[in-house]
Design an enzyme around this catalytic site. Structure first.
Site, PDB file in Angstrom:
ATOM      1  CG  ASN A  15      16.292 -12.932 -14.343  1.00  0.00           C
ATOM      2  OD1 ASN A  15      16.440 -12.258 -15.358  1.00  0.00           O
ATOM      3  ND2 ASN A  15      15.852 -12.427 -13.202  1.00  0.00           N
ATOM      4  CG  ASP A  74      21.159 -15.467  -4.212  1.00  0.00           C
ATOM      5  OD1 ASP A  74      20.198 -15.761  -4.947  1.00  0.00           O
ATOM      6  OD2 ASP A  74      21.014 -15.150  -3.029  1.00  0.00           O
ATOM      7  CG  HIS A 160      16.374  -6.982 -14.339  1.00  0.00           C
ATOM      8  ND1 HIS A 160      16.850  -7.547 -13.181  1.00  0.00           N
ATOM      9  CD2 HIS A 160      17.450  -6.850 -15.156  1.00  0.00           C
ATOM     10  CE1 HIS A 160      18.155  -7.762 -13.292  1.00  0.00           C
ATOM     11  NE2 HIS A 160      18.556  -7.348 -14.481  1.00  0.00           N
ATOM     12  N   GLY A 161      13.620  -5.932 -11.905  1.00  0.00           N
ATOM     13  CA  GLY A 161      13.548  -6.008 -10.449  1.00  0.00           C
ATOM     14  C   GLY A 161      13.239  -4.662  -9.813  1.00  0.00           C
ATOM     15  CE  LYS A 183      21.299  -2.902 -13.327  1.00  0.00           C
ATOM     16  NZ  LYS A 183      20.173  -3.815 -13.506  1.00  0.00           N
ATOM     17  NE  ARG A 189      23.952  -9.966 -11.779  1.00  0.00           N
ATOM     18  CZ  ARG A 189      22.762  -9.378 -11.739  1.00  0.00           C
ATOM     19  NH1 ARG A 189      22.434  -8.469 -12.623  1.00  0.00           N
ATOM     20  NH2 ARG A 189      21.878  -9.713 -10.809  1.00  0.00           N
TER      21      ARG A 189
END
Length: 202
Positions: A15, A74, A160-161, A183, A189
């Site tokens: 990714n 993950d 994204h996502g 962000k 994360r």
């Protein structure tokens, strides 16, 4: 806790967005990052039932294949009213057979909330588990979260996502509306990374 002492790290992902985010976070520590794609590594089958299981699968596979320490992530979105779905299946909800369509996945999440007549605000959290694995099989695990709510309609073209439908607590913008650097400072994360840095780099 084992310290990271090298200068090169494999980020166990294909990714590009995730790689760039991790590269930005590691840049101050002088760590050179490569990705699974750079080493021609295949996509790993992520058949774990938790974020940590899937992260371990990816990190250990990359470390074993390259002989370098490998960092995997993950992550996913847990929506409280949907019994924490999509969770570990966050990316799977976007699968079309010809790739991933996150607009479709976001509509799927919204439709499920409407079908369930779930009261608003639709509480949710992004979760991230980082695993740093070494070729000898050792690993360190760092979980992170960012609580917030699902909003509709989608807002923003950044990120994204599922970023355009997730509004983090304490902010009036979605992740999709936020500047990438903003962000990256507050995300799930980033939370996991603070723990990683404190444990293995500082």
């Amino acid at each position: 806790m084992r310290r990271f002492t090298g200068d090169t790290l494999v980020v166990a992902t294909h990714n590009r967005g995730k790689l760039e985010e991790i590269r930005d976070l590691l840049a101050p520590y002088g760590v050179s990052t490569t990705s699974n794609a750079d080493h021609d590594l295949p996509e790993q089958v992520e058949d774990g039932t938790t974020f940590v299981e899937n992260a371990r699968i990816k990190a250990h596979a990359a470390a074993k294949a390259t002989g370098l320490p490998a960092l995997s992530d993950d992550s996913g979105l847990e929506i409280v009213a949907l019994d924490n779905a999509p969770g570990v299946y966050t990316a799977d909800w976007a699968e079309t057979g010809q790739g991933r369509d996150f607009d479709m996945a976001m509509r799927k999440a919204h439709d499920a909330l409407i079908a369930k007549d779930a009261p608003q605000p639709w509480r949710a959290q992004f979760c991230c588990t980082l695993v740093l694995a070494w070729p000898d099989g050792h690993d360190e695990v760092f979980p992170g979260t960012m609580p917030g709510q699902i909003v509709w309609p989608m807002r923003g073209e950044q990120g994204h996502g599922y970023d355009p439908i997730f509004q983090p607590d304490g902010y009036d913008q979605t992740f999709g509306e936020m500047d990438r650097w903003e962000k990256n400072k507050i995300s799930h994360r980033a939370d996991a990374f603070r723990k990683l840095i404190a444990g293995c780099f500082d």
